[in-house]
Design a protein around this motif. Structure first.
Motif, PDB file in Angstrom:
ATOM      1  N   GLN B 188       0.853  -1.245  -0.132  1.00  0.00           N
ATOM      2  CA  GLN B 188      -0.054   0.033   0.134  1.00  0.00           C
ATOM      3  C   GLN B 188       0.865   1.255  -0.138  1.00  0.00           C
ATOM      4  OE1 GLN B 188      -2.625   0.212   3.273  1.00  0.00           O
ATOM      5  NE2 GLN B 188      -3.852   1.835   2.473  1.00  0.00           N
ATOM      6  N   SER B 189       1.988   1.342   0.858  1.00  0.00           N
ATOM      7  CA  SER B 189       2.891   2.548   0.980  1.00  0.00           C
ATOM      8  C   SER B 189       3.403   2.743  -0.513  1.00  0.00           C
ATOM      9  CB  SER B 189       3.887   2.264   2.040  1.00  0.00           C
ATOM     10  OG  SER B 189       4.565   1.063   1.696  1.00  0.00           O
ATOM     11  N   GLU B 190       3.720   1.529  -1.146  1.00  0.00           N
ATOM     12  CA  GLU B 190       4.585   1.852  -2.307  1.00  0.00           C
ATOM     13  C   GLU B 190       3.533   2.436  -3.333  1.00  0.00           C
ATOM     14  OE1 GLU B 190       7.768  -1.784  -2.934  1.00  0.00           O
ATOM     15  OE2 GLU B 190       5.551  -2.201  -2.943  1.00  0.00           O
ATOM     16  N   ALA B 193       3.102   6.119  -2.657  1.00  0.00           N
ATOM     17  CA  ALA B 193       4.324   7.093  -2.827  1.00  0.00           C
ATOM     18  C   ALA B 193       4.126   7.175  -4.431  1.00  0.00           C
ATOM     19  CB  ALA B 193       5.209   6.223  -2.509  1.00  0.00           C
TER      20      ALA B 193
END
Lengths: 241, 220
Positions: B188-190, B193
Protein backbone atom coordinates in the motif's frame (compact mmCIF):
# COMPACT_ATOMS: atom_id res chain seq x y z
CA UNK A 1 -4.98 27.89 -13.06
CA UNK A 2 -6.40 31.40 -13.06
CA UNK A 3 -6.39 33.26 -16.36
CA UNK A 4 -7.28 36.72 -17.60
CA UNK A 5 -8.21 38.28 -20.95
CA UNK A 6 -5.74 37.75 -23.79
CA UNK A 7 -4.22 34.58 -22.32
CA UNK A 8 -4.13 31.20 -23.98
CA UNK A 9 -6.59 29.16 -21.97
CA UNK A 10 -7.15 25.45 -21.48
CA UNK A 11 -10.25 23.55 -20.38
CA UNK A 12 -10.49 23.65 -16.59
CA UNK A 13 -8.95 27.10 -16.12
CA UNK A 14 -10.98 29.54 -14.03
CA UNK A 15 -11.51 33.18 -14.85
CA UNK A 16 -10.50 35.97 -12.51
CA UNK A 17 -11.36 39.67 -12.81
CA UNK A 18 -14.93 38.95 -13.85
CA UNK A 19 -16.30 40.31 -10.60
CA UNK A 20 -14.34 43.54 -10.68
CA UNK A 21 -15.85 44.57 -14.00
CA UNK A 22 -19.24 44.22 -12.43
CA UNK A 23 -18.47 47.03 -10.00
CA UNK A 24 -17.21 49.45 -12.63
CA UNK A 25 -20.63 51.01 -13.20
CA UNK A 26 -21.48 53.47 -10.45
CA UNK A 27 -24.71 52.11 -9.07
CA UNK A 28 -26.07 49.62 -11.50
CA UNK A 29 -24.26 46.34 -11.96
CA UNK A 30 -22.97 45.55 -15.36
CA UNK A 31 -24.28 42.35 -16.89
CA UNK A 32 -21.53 39.92 -17.78
CA UNK A 33 -22.18 37.76 -20.82
CA UNK A 34 -20.37 34.45 -21.13
CA UNK A 35 -19.89 33.47 -24.75
CA UNK A 36 -18.77 30.20 -26.32
CA UNK A 37 -16.15 28.24 -24.43
CA UNK A 38 -17.12 29.48 -20.98
CA UNK A 39 -19.42 28.05 -18.34
CA UNK A 40 -20.46 28.96 -14.85
CA UNK A 41 -20.34 26.58 -11.94
CA UNK A 42 -21.52 28.09 -8.66
CA UNK A 43 -19.84 31.50 -8.44
CA UNK A 44 -16.83 30.48 -10.52
CA UNK A 45 -16.41 30.73 -14.27
CA UNK A 46 -14.60 27.89 -15.99
CA UNK A 47 -13.12 27.65 -19.46
CA UNK A 48 -14.19 24.59 -21.47
CA UNK A 49 -12.35 25.08 -24.77
CA UNK A 50 -8.71 25.64 -25.62
CA UNK A 51 -7.97 28.94 -27.32
CA UNK A 52 -7.50 32.62 -26.61
CA UNK A 53 -9.72 34.34 -24.07
CA UNK A 54 -11.20 37.55 -25.45
CA UNK A 55 -13.36 40.34 -24.12
CA UNK A 56 -15.55 42.81 -25.91
CA UNK A 57 -17.26 45.85 -24.45
CA UNK A 58 -19.34 46.15 -22.38
CA UNK A 59 -18.61 42.79 -20.75
CA UNK A 60 -18.77 39.95 -23.23
CA UNK A 61 -16.28 37.17 -22.65
CA UNK A 62 -15.60 34.32 -25.06
CA UNK A 63 -12.92 31.87 -26.09
CA UNK A 64 -11.65 32.06 -29.65
CA UNK A 65 -10.90 28.44 -30.50
CA UNK A 66 -10.10 26.25 -33.45
CA UNK A 67 -12.89 23.97 -34.56
CA UNK A 68 -13.86 21.97 -37.60
CA UNK A 69 -17.16 20.38 -36.62
CA UNK A 70 -20.21 22.62 -36.69
CA UNK A 71 -22.51 22.75 -33.70
CA UNK A 72 -25.75 24.58 -34.62
CA UNK A 73 -26.45 27.85 -32.91
CA UNK A 74 -29.46 30.10 -33.33
CA UNK A 75 -29.31 33.01 -35.76
CA UNK A 76 -26.25 31.88 -37.72
CA UNK A 77 -26.20 31.81 -41.51
CA UNK A 78 -25.17 28.47 -42.98
CA UNK A 79 -24.56 26.88 -46.35
CA UNK A 80 -26.35 23.53 -46.67
CA UNK A 81 -27.10 20.87 -49.23
CA UNK A 82 -30.63 19.52 -49.72
CA UNK A 83 -30.57 15.76 -49.22
CA UNK A 84 -34.21 14.75 -49.05
CA UNK A 85 -37.68 15.99 -49.98
CA UNK A 86 -40.41 14.55 -47.80
CA UNK A 87 -43.95 15.90 -47.49
CA UNK A 88 -43.79 19.57 -46.64
CA UNK A 89 -40.20 19.72 -45.44
CA UNK A 90 -36.75 19.46 -46.92
CA UNK A 91 -33.86 17.79 -45.10
CA UNK A 92 -30.68 19.80 -45.34
CA UNK A 93 -27.15 18.66 -44.53
CA UNK A 94 -25.31 21.46 -42.74
CA UNK A 95 -22.40 19.39 -41.42
CA UNK A 96 -23.79 19.10 -37.90
CA UNK A 97 -24.60 15.90 -36.01
CA UNK A 98 -28.13 15.90 -37.39
CA UNK A 99 -29.71 17.03 -40.62
CA UNK A 100 -31.62 20.29 -40.38
CA UNK A 101 -35.20 20.68 -41.55
CA UNK A 102 -36.40 23.42 -43.86
CA UNK A 103 -40.11 24.03 -44.39
CA UNK A 104 -41.18 24.75 -47.96
CA UNK A 105 -43.16 27.70 -46.63
CA UNK A 106 -40.00 29.35 -45.31
CA UNK A 107 -39.17 31.00 -48.64
CA UNK A 108 -40.04 34.44 -49.92
CA UNK A 109 -43.45 34.41 -51.59
CA UNK A 110 -44.06 30.71 -50.96
CA UNK A 111 -47.61 29.54 -50.37
CA UNK A 112 -49.24 26.11 -50.16
CA UNK A 113 -49.87 26.24 -53.89
CA UNK A 114 -46.74 28.03 -54.95
CA UNK A 115 -43.95 25.77 -53.77
CA UNK A 116 -40.31 26.72 -54.19
CA UNK A 117 -38.51 24.69 -56.81
CA UNK A 118 -35.83 22.87 -54.83
CA UNK A 119 -34.16 19.64 -55.92
CA UNK A 120 -32.09 17.15 -53.98
CA UNK A 121 -28.48 18.28 -54.25
CA UNK A 122 -29.24 22.00 -54.41
CA UNK A 123 -27.09 24.29 -52.29
CA UNK A 124 -28.91 26.78 -50.10
CA UNK A 125 -27.92 29.68 -47.88
CA UNK A 126 -30.20 29.74 -44.85
CA UNK A 127 -30.52 31.03 -41.30
CA UNK A 128 -30.73 28.82 -38.21
CA UNK A 129 -34.12 29.42 -36.61
CA UNK A 130 -34.14 26.66 -34.00
CA UNK A 131 -30.93 25.22 -32.64
CA UNK A 132 -31.02 23.43 -29.33
CA UNK A 133 -29.14 20.41 -28.14
CA UNK A 134 -32.28 18.32 -27.71
CA UNK A 135 -34.05 19.24 -30.93
CA UNK A 136 -33.52 18.95 -34.62
CA UNK A 137 -32.12 22.19 -36.05
CA UNK A 138 -34.53 24.15 -38.24
CA UNK A 139 -33.64 26.50 -41.06
CA UNK A 140 -35.46 29.37 -42.79
CA UNK A 141 -34.72 31.27 -45.97
CA UNK A 142 -36.62 34.44 -45.01
CA UNK A 143 -36.15 37.12 -42.39
CA UNK A 144 -38.84 38.24 -39.94
CA UNK A 145 -40.33 40.58 -42.56
CA UNK A 146 -40.86 37.68 -44.95
CA UNK A 147 -38.16 38.98 -47.26
CA UNK A 148 -35.45 36.85 -48.75
CA UNK A 149 -32.55 39.27 -48.35
CA UNK A 150 -29.47 37.35 -49.41
CA UNK A 151 -30.80 33.95 -48.33
CA UNK A 152 -32.15 31.25 -50.65
CA UNK A 153 -30.96 28.84 -53.31
CA UNK A 154 -27.40 29.32 -54.55
CA UNK A 155 -26.85 28.83 -58.26
CA UNK A 156 -25.40 25.51 -59.35
CA UNK A 157 -22.50 26.94 -61.36
CA UNK A 158 -20.67 27.98 -58.22
CA UNK A 159 -18.38 25.86 -56.07
CA UNK A 160 -18.75 24.77 -52.45
CA UNK A 161 -15.73 23.94 -50.34
CA UNK A 162 -15.22 23.31 -46.65
CA UNK A 163 -12.83 24.95 -44.24
CA UNK A 164 -12.43 25.28 -40.48
CA UNK A 165 -14.99 27.25 -38.51
CA UNK A 166 -12.33 29.58 -37.19
CA UNK A 167 -11.39 30.56 -40.74
CA UNK A 168 -14.98 31.60 -41.52
CA UNK A 169 -15.08 33.65 -38.32
CA UNK A 170 -11.80 35.29 -39.29
CA UNK A 171 -13.04 36.13 -42.81
CA UNK A 172 -16.37 37.52 -41.65
CA UNK A 173 -14.66 39.80 -39.14
CA UNK A 174 -15.16 43.34 -40.52
CA UNK A 175 -11.47 44.01 -39.98
CA UNK A 176 -10.40 41.23 -42.33
CA UNK A 177 -9.40 42.83 -45.66
CA UNK A 178 -9.27 39.68 -47.80
CA UNK A 179 -12.62 39.98 -49.59
CA UNK A 180 -12.02 43.64 -50.34
CA UNK A 181 -8.53 43.09 -51.73
CA UNK A 182 -9.67 40.07 -53.73
CA UNK A 183 -12.54 42.06 -55.24
CA UNK A 184 -10.31 44.80 -56.54
CA UNK A 185 -9.30 42.95 -59.70
CA UNK A 186 -11.79 40.15 -60.05
CA UNK A 187 -15.53 39.93 -59.72
CA UNK A 188 -16.93 37.17 -57.56
CA UNK A 189 -20.00 36.21 -55.59
CA UNK A 190 -19.61 34.48 -52.26
CA UNK A 191 -21.67 33.01 -49.43
CA UNK A 192 -19.80 32.08 -46.26
CA UNK A 193 -21.67 29.80 -43.87
CA UNK A 194 -20.78 29.69 -40.19
CA UNK A 195 -20.77 25.91 -40.57
CA UNK A 196 -17.43 26.01 -42.38
CA UNK A 197 -18.80 25.84 -45.91
CA UNK A 198 -18.15 28.54 -48.45
CA UNK A 199 -19.93 28.86 -51.78
CA UNK A 200 -18.10 30.89 -54.38
CA UNK A 201 -18.70 31.84 -57.99
CA UNK A 202 -16.39 33.96 -60.15
CA UNK A 203 -16.32 34.78 -63.85
CA UNK A 204 -14.52 31.59 -64.92
CA UNK A 205 -13.60 28.22 -63.45
CA UNK A 206 -9.96 29.25 -63.11
CA UNK A 207 -10.83 32.37 -61.19
CA UNK A 208 -13.22 30.45 -58.93
CA UNK A 209 -10.54 27.95 -58.01
CA UNK A 210 -7.94 30.66 -57.52
CA UNK A 211 -10.22 32.65 -55.23
CA UNK A 212 -11.04 29.50 -53.26
CA UNK A 213 -7.33 28.81 -52.84
CA UNK A 214 -6.74 32.36 -51.68
CA UNK A 215 -9.43 31.93 -49.02
CA UNK A 216 -7.98 28.63 -47.81
CA UNK A 217 -4.49 30.12 -47.70
CA UNK A 218 -5.79 33.01 -45.60
CA UNK A 219 -6.13 30.73 -42.58
CA UNK A 220 -2.42 31.01 -41.83
CA UNK A 221 -1.94 34.52 -43.16
CA UNK A 222 -2.01 37.65 -41.05
CA UNK A 223 -4.04 40.61 -42.28
CA UNK A 224 -0.98 42.58 -43.38
CA UNK A 225 0.25 39.75 -45.62
CA UNK A 226 -3.06 39.34 -47.44
CA UNK A 227 -2.21 42.05 -49.97
CA UNK A 228 0.81 40.01 -51.04
CA UNK A 229 -1.21 36.81 -51.19
CA UNK A 230 -3.83 38.33 -53.48
CA UNK A 231 -1.20 39.94 -55.70
CA UNK A 232 0.41 36.55 -56.22
CA UNK A 233 -2.89 34.99 -57.20
CA UNK A 234 -3.76 37.79 -59.58
CA UNK A 235 -0.39 37.40 -61.20
CA UNK A 236 -0.92 33.70 -61.86
CA UNK A 237 -4.34 34.48 -63.29
CA UNK A 238 -2.78 37.13 -65.54
CA UNK A 239 -5.34 39.65 -64.37
CA UNK A 240 -2.70 42.29 -63.90
CA UNK A 241 0.32 42.67 -66.13
CA UNK B 1 1.10 21.88 -38.42
CA UNK B 2 2.83 22.80 -35.19
CA UNK B 3 5.84 20.82 -34.29
CA UNK B 4 7.06 20.91 -30.81
CA UNK B 5 10.18 19.60 -29.21
CA UNK B 6 10.59 20.29 -25.54
CA UNK B 7 12.94 18.59 -23.19
CA UNK B 8 10.97 18.29 -19.99
CA UNK B 9 13.15 17.49 -17.04
CA UNK B 10 14.97 14.21 -16.83
CA UNK B 11 12.08 12.42 -15.14
CA UNK B 12 9.90 12.18 -18.23
CA UNK B 13 10.97 11.06 -21.64
CA UNK B 14 10.92 13.93 -24.15
CA UNK B 15 7.48 14.58 -25.57
CA UNK B 16 6.77 15.52 -29.14
CA UNK B 17 3.55 16.32 -30.84
CA UNK B 18 2.07 17.31 -34.16
CA UNK B 19 -1.47 18.62 -34.13
CA UNK B 20 -4.19 18.59 -36.77
CA UNK B 21 -2.35 16.29 -39.16
CA UNK B 22 -5.37 14.36 -40.44
CA UNK B 23 -7.52 16.38 -42.83
CA UNK B 24 -10.75 14.42 -42.54
CA UNK B 25 -10.91 14.16 -38.76
CA UNK B 26 -12.41 16.90 -36.62
CA UNK B 27 -9.45 16.72 -34.30
CA UNK B 28 -6.23 14.77 -34.60
CA UNK B 29 -2.76 14.49 -33.20
CA UNK B 30 0.41 12.47 -33.42
CA UNK B 31 1.85 12.19 -29.95
CA UNK B 32 5.25 10.82 -29.01
CA UNK B 33 6.54 10.07 -25.54
CA UNK B 34 10.11 8.94 -25.99
CA UNK B 35 9.81 6.39 -28.77
CA UNK B 36 6.23 5.41 -28.00
CA UNK B 37 4.10 6.97 -30.71
CA UNK B 38 0.35 7.09 -31.25
CA UNK B 39 -1.80 8.78 -33.86
CA UNK B 40 -5.25 9.77 -32.60
CA UNK B 41 -8.19 11.11 -34.56
CA UNK B 42 -11.59 12.27 -33.37
CA UNK B 43 -14.80 12.46 -35.36
CA UNK B 44 -17.94 14.03 -34.06
CA UNK B 45 -20.33 14.94 -32.57
CA UNK B 46 -22.18 13.00 -35.24
CA UNK B 47 -25.33 11.00 -35.78
CA UNK B 48 -25.56 7.84 -33.71
CA UNK B 49 -26.95 4.40 -34.38
CA UNK B 50 -30.13 3.81 -32.38
CA UNK B 51 -28.73 0.98 -30.24
CA UNK B 52 -25.85 3.10 -28.98
CA UNK B 53 -27.86 6.28 -28.50
CA UNK B 54 -28.01 7.80 -25.04
CA UNK B 55 -30.84 10.30 -24.70
CA UNK B 56 -29.14 12.35 -22.02
CA UNK B 57 -25.47 12.35 -22.97
CA UNK B 58 -22.86 12.07 -25.65
CA UNK B 59 -21.79 8.48 -26.26
CA UNK B 60 -18.15 7.78 -26.90
CA UNK B 61 -16.74 5.03 -29.07
CA UNK B 62 -13.04 4.24 -28.95
CA UNK B 63 -11.25 2.10 -31.51
CA UNK B 64 -7.68 1.16 -30.83
CA UNK B 65 -5.68 -0.49 -33.61
CA UNK B 66 -2.40 -2.19 -32.70
CA UNK B 67 0.59 -2.15 -35.02
CA UNK B 68 0.06 -5.69 -36.27
CA UNK B 69 -2.89 -8.05 -36.32
CA UNK B 70 -6.42 -7.56 -35.05
CA UNK B 71 -7.23 -5.97 -31.69
CA UNK B 72 -6.73 -8.34 -28.75
CA UNK B 73 -8.07 -8.42 -25.21
CA UNK B 74 -5.36 -6.04 -23.94
CA UNK B 75 -6.28 -3.55 -26.63
CA UNK B 76 -9.92 -3.68 -25.57
CA UNK B 77 -8.72 -2.80 -22.09
CA UNK B 78 -6.97 0.31 -23.42
CA UNK B 79 -10.18 1.27 -25.23
CA UNK B 80 -12.18 0.97 -22.02
CA UNK B 81 -9.69 3.05 -20.05
CA UNK B 82 -9.71 5.79 -22.68
CA UNK B 83 -13.48 5.81 -23.01
CA UNK B 84 -14.02 6.11 -19.27
CA UNK B 85 -11.39 8.80 -18.78
CA UNK B 86 -12.59 10.84 -21.76
CA UNK B 87 -16.16 10.57 -20.57
CA UNK B 88 -15.17 12.17 -17.29
CA UNK B 89 -13.30 14.97 -19.07
CA UNK B 90 -15.86 15.89 -21.73
CA UNK B 91 -19.05 17.80 -20.90
CA UNK B 92 -21.17 14.89 -22.10
CA UNK B 93 -24.54 16.46 -21.28
CA UNK B 94 -23.99 19.25 -23.84
CA UNK B 95 -24.50 16.97 -26.83
CA UNK B 96 -27.23 14.43 -26.15
CA UNK B 97 -28.24 11.91 -28.84
CA UNK B 98 -24.88 12.16 -30.55
CA UNK B 99 -21.63 10.27 -30.45
CA UNK B 100 -17.95 10.82 -31.02
CA UNK B 101 -15.45 8.31 -32.35
CA UNK B 102 -11.93 8.29 -31.04
CA UNK B 103 -9.62 6.31 -33.32
CA UNK B 104 -6.14 5.44 -32.16
CA UNK B 105 -3.38 3.88 -34.17
CA UNK B 106 -0.28 2.53 -32.48
CA UNK B 107 2.83 3.49 -34.42
CA UNK B 108 5.55 2.35 -32.05
CA UNK B 109 5.53 0.88 -28.59
CA UNK B 110 8.48 1.20 -26.26
CA UNK B 111 6.76 1.24 -22.91
CA UNK B 112 4.05 3.42 -21.38
CA UNK B 113 1.58 2.75 -24.19
CA UNK B 114 -1.57 3.33 -22.13
CA UNK B 115 -0.33 6.66 -20.79
CA UNK B 116 0.67 7.74 -24.27
CA UNK B 117 -2.73 6.72 -25.67
CA UNK B 118 -4.61 8.71 -23.02
CA UNK B 119 -2.46 11.78 -23.57
CA UNK B 120 -2.86 11.51 -27.35
CA UNK B 121 -6.63 11.28 -27.11
CA UNK B 122 -6.71 14.27 -24.75
CA UNK B 123 -4.66 16.36 -27.19
CA UNK B 124 -6.93 15.32 -30.03
CA UNK B 125 -9.94 16.35 -27.94
CA UNK B 126 -8.36 19.74 -27.28
CA UNK B 127 -7.78 20.12 -31.03
CA UNK B 128 -11.35 19.12 -31.90
CA UNK B 129 -12.78 22.01 -29.87
CA UNK B 130 -15.20 19.86 -27.92
CA UNK B 131 -16.30 21.36 -24.61
CA UNK B 132 -14.41 19.78 -21.74
CA UNK B 133 -14.55 20.09 -17.98
CA UNK B 134 -10.79 19.70 -17.68
CA UNK B 135 -7.85 18.16 -19.49
CA UNK B 136 -6.33 14.88 -18.39
CA UNK B 137 -2.72 13.83 -18.22
CA UNK B 138 -1.53 10.25 -17.80
CA UNK B 139 1.79 9.28 -16.24
CA UNK B 140 3.29 5.83 -16.00
CA UNK B 141 5.82 4.62 -13.46
CA UNK B 142 7.34 1.37 -12.19
CA UNK B 143 8.96 -0.09 -9.10
CA UNK B 144 12.33 -1.70 -9.67
CA UNK B 145 12.67 -5.29 -8.51
CA UNK B 146 16.04 -5.09 -6.70
CA UNK B 147 16.16 -1.59 -5.31
CA UNK B 148 12.46 -0.86 -4.82
CA UNK B 149 13.04 2.53 -6.40
CA UNK B 150 10.21 4.31 -8.25
CA UNK B 151 11.18 5.05 -11.85
CA UNK B 152 9.05 7.54 -13.77
CA UNK B 153 7.97 6.96 -17.36
CA UNK B 154 10.06 3.81 -17.94
CA UNK B 155 10.89 2.44 -21.38
CA UNK B 156 10.92 -1.20 -22.50
CA UNK B 157 14.41 -2.03 -21.24
CA UNK B 158 13.73 -0.61 -17.79
CA UNK B 159 10.39 -2.43 -17.63
CA UNK B 160 12.16 -5.83 -17.85
CA UNK B 161 13.19 -5.65 -14.20
CA UNK B 162 9.99 -4.16 -12.88
CA UNK B 163 8.20 -5.49 -9.82
CA UNK B 164 5.09 -3.46 -10.45
CA UNK B 165 3.89 -1.08 -13.12
CA UNK B 166 1.39 1.78 -12.72
CA UNK B 167 -0.42 4.18 -14.99
CA UNK B 168 -2.40 7.07 -13.52
CA UNK B 169 -4.42 9.81 -15.16
CA UNK B 170 -5.09 13.10 -13.37
CA UNK B 171 -7.48 15.96 -14.03
CA UNK B 172 -6.11 19.47 -14.47
CA UNK B 173 -8.15 21.27 -11.80
CA UNK B 174 -7.58 19.42 -8.54
CA UNK B 175 -5.15 16.77 -9.79
CA UNK B 176 -7.56 14.05 -8.71
CA UNK B 177 -7.10 10.55 -10.07
CA UNK B 178 -9.30 9.93 -13.10
CA UNK B 179 -7.98 6.52 -14.00
CA UNK B 180 -5.60 4.02 -12.49
CA UNK B 181 -4.07 0.85 -13.89
CA UNK B 182 -1.58 -1.43 -12.18
CA UNK B 183 0.27 -4.65 -12.94
CA UNK B 184 2.30 -6.74 -10.48
CA UNK B 185 2.61 -6.97 -6.69
CA UNK B 186 3.13 -3.96 -4.46
CA UNK B 187 2.39 -2.76 -0.95
CA UNK B 188 0.00 0.00 0.00
CA UNK B 189 2.78 2.43 0.91
CA UNK B 190 4.50 1.83 -2.42
CA UNK B 191 1.24 2.52 -4.20
CA UNK B 192 0.64 5.79 -2.34
CA UNK B 193 4.23 6.90 -2.91
CA UNK B 194 3.91 6.30 -6.64
CA UNK B 195 0.60 8.20 -6.81
CA UNK B 196 2.26 11.14 -5.10
CA UNK B 197 5.22 11.19 -7.43
CA UNK B 198 3.11 10.85 -10.58
CA UNK B 199 0.85 13.65 -9.42
CA UNK B 200 3.80 16.02 -9.25
CA UNK B 201 5.10 14.95 -12.63
CA UNK B 202 1.70 15.32 -14.30
CA UNK B 203 2.13 19.10 -14.13
CA UNK B 204 4.83 18.81 -16.82
CA UNK B 205 2.31 17.25 -19.17
CA UNK B 206 -0.28 19.96 -18.48
CA UNK B 207 2.39 22.56 -19.17
CA UNK B 208 3.19 20.76 -22.41
CA UNK B 209 -0.48 20.89 -23.47
CA UNK B 210 -0.57 24.60 -22.78
CA UNK B 211 2.60 25.21 -24.74
CA UNK B 212 1.24 23.32 -27.73
CA UNK B 213 -2.02 25.27 -27.59
CA UNK B 214 -0.10 28.52 -27.32
CA UNK B 215 2.00 27.76 -30.39
CA UNK B 216 -1.07 26.74 -32.29
CA UNK B 217 -3.30 29.64 -31.25
CA UNK B 218 -0.68 32.11 -32.42
CA UNK B 219 -0.42 30.71 -35.94
CA UNK B 220 -4.15 30.83 -36.65
Amino acid sequence: MEVSVGDVVMPGDSLKDIKSTKKEGKNERENVILGPGLRREGDKVYVCKAGILKRRDPAVYYVDSYQKRYIPSRGENVVGIVTQKSGDIYKVDVGASEQATLSYLAFEGATKKNRPDLQVGDVIYAKMLVASKDMEPELVCVDSQGKENELGVLSSDGMVFTCSLSLVRKLLNPECPLFRILGRNQAYELAAGMNGRIWIKARSVQETIAAANAILAAEYTVASEMQKLCARIEKTLLLVT
Amino acid sequence: MVEEDTEIDCVLRPMNCEINLLSRSDGSTMFMQGDTTIVAGINGPMEVKSQKMAYDKLSIEVTYTPLTGPAKVDDRLIETYIRESCESAILVSLHPNTMICINLQEVQDSGGLLACAINASCLALINSGLSMKFTIAAVSCMIEKETGKIIMDPDNTQLKNAKAEFTYAFDSINKDIVCCHSVGRFSQSEFLASVDKCKQVSQFIFDFYREITKKYANTV
